[in-house]
Design a protein around this motif. Structure first.
Motif, short mmCIF file in Angstrom:
data_model
loop_
_atom_site.label_atom_id
_atom_site.label_comp_id
_atom_site.label_asym_id
_atom_site.label_seq_id
_atom_site.Cartn_x
_atom_site.Cartn_y
_atom_site.Cartn_z
N ARG A 34 17.70 -52.78 19.12
CA ARG A 34 18.79 -53.75 19.08
C ARG A 34 19.31 -53.95 17.67
O ARG A 34 20.52 -54.03 17.44
CB ARG A 34 18.33 -55.09 19.63
CG ARG A 34 18.15 -55.09 21.12
CD ARG A 34 17.71 -56.44 21.61
NE ARG A 34 17.28 -56.37 22.99
CZ ARG A 34 16.58 -57.30 23.58
NH1 ARG A 34 16.23 -58.38 22.94
NH2 ARG A 34 16.23 -57.16 24.84
N LEU A 35 18.41 -54.07 16.71
CA LEU A 35 18.83 -54.24 15.33
C LEU A 35 19.59 -53.03 14.83
O LEU A 35 20.58 -53.17 14.12
CB LEU A 35 17.63 -54.52 14.43
CG LEU A 35 16.98 -55.89 14.59
CD1 LEU A 35 15.75 -55.99 13.71
CD2 LEU A 35 17.96 -56.99 14.24
N GLY A 36 19.14 -51.87 15.22
CA GLY A 36 19.83 -50.64 14.82
C GLY A 36 21.22 -50.55 15.42
O GLY A 36 22.18 -50.19 14.75
N SER A 37 21.36 -50.92 16.69
CA SER A 37 22.67 -50.84 17.34
C SER A 37 23.60 -51.95 16.83
O SER A 37 24.81 -51.74 16.70
CB SER A 37 22.52 -50.92 18.85
OG SER A 37 22.01 -52.18 19.24
N GLU A 38 23.06 -53.11 16.51
CA GLU A 38 23.90 -54.19 15.99
C GLU A 38 24.38 -53.90 14.59
O GLU A 38 25.53 -54.17 14.26
CB GLU A 38 23.11 -55.51 16.01
CG GLU A 38 22.92 -56.06 17.41
CD GLU A 38 22.10 -57.33 17.41
OE1 GLU A 38 21.85 -57.89 16.33
OE2 GLU A 38 21.71 -57.75 18.50
N ALA A 52 3.47 -55.23 23.39
CA ALA A 52 3.89 -55.56 22.02
C ALA A 52 4.64 -54.38 21.41
O ALA A 52 5.67 -54.57 20.76
CB ALA A 52 2.67 -55.92 21.17
N ASP A 53 4.14 -53.17 21.62
CA ASP A 53 4.83 -51.98 21.10
C ASP A 53 6.22 -51.83 21.71
O ASP A 53 7.17 -51.50 21.01
CB ASP A 53 4.01 -50.72 21.38
CG ASP A 53 2.73 -50.65 20.55
OD1 ASP A 53 2.62 -51.39 19.54
OD2 ASP A 53 1.84 -49.86 20.92
N ALA A 54 6.32 -52.09 23.01
CA ALA A 54 7.62 -52.00 23.68
C ALA A 54 8.58 -53.06 23.14
O ALA A 54 9.76 -52.78 22.93
CB ALA A 54 7.45 -52.15 25.19
N ALA A 55 8.08 -54.26 22.90
CA ALA A 55 8.92 -55.33 22.37
C ALA A 55 9.42 -54.99 20.97
O ALA A 55 10.59 -55.19 20.65
CB ALA A 55 8.16 -56.65 22.36
N VAL A 56 8.53 -54.46 20.13
CA VAL A 56 8.92 -54.07 18.77
C VAL A 56 9.96 -52.95 18.83
O VAL A 56 10.95 -52.99 18.10
CB VAL A 56 7.68 -53.65 17.96
CG1 VAL A 56 8.09 -52.97 16.66
CG2 VAL A 56 6.80 -54.85 17.68
#
Length: 71
Positions: free
Chosen positions: A62-66, A52-56
């Motif tokens: 991804r959100l930061g790079s997008e 779960a930590d890895a997924a978060v």
């Protein structure tokens, strides 16, 4: 996460205990504590938490790079 698990366990124990009586409630409570202390369950919970930590972390990356590419 742990708080949610505690609340869910408490609620289930309360409802089942109220319906089945005090003896059954104590039986359920003992089974819960026995399962909670089981090393196999602790290992599975640790692996689930790590995933779960890895997924978060992945989603945050991804959100930061997008958001960085659209500006």
């Amino acid at each position: 996460m742990a708080k949610l698990s505690f609340i869910a366990g408490f609620g289930a124990g309360y409802v089942l205990g109220a319906k089945a009586g005090r003896e059954r409630y104590e039986q359920i409570r003992r089974a819960y504590h026995h399962a909670k202390d089981d090393p196999r369950l602790q290992s599975a919970a640790g692996m689930a938490q790590a995933r779960a930590d890895a997924a978060v972390s992945s989603v945050k990356t991804r959100l930061g790079s997008e958001t960085g590419t659209t500006r």
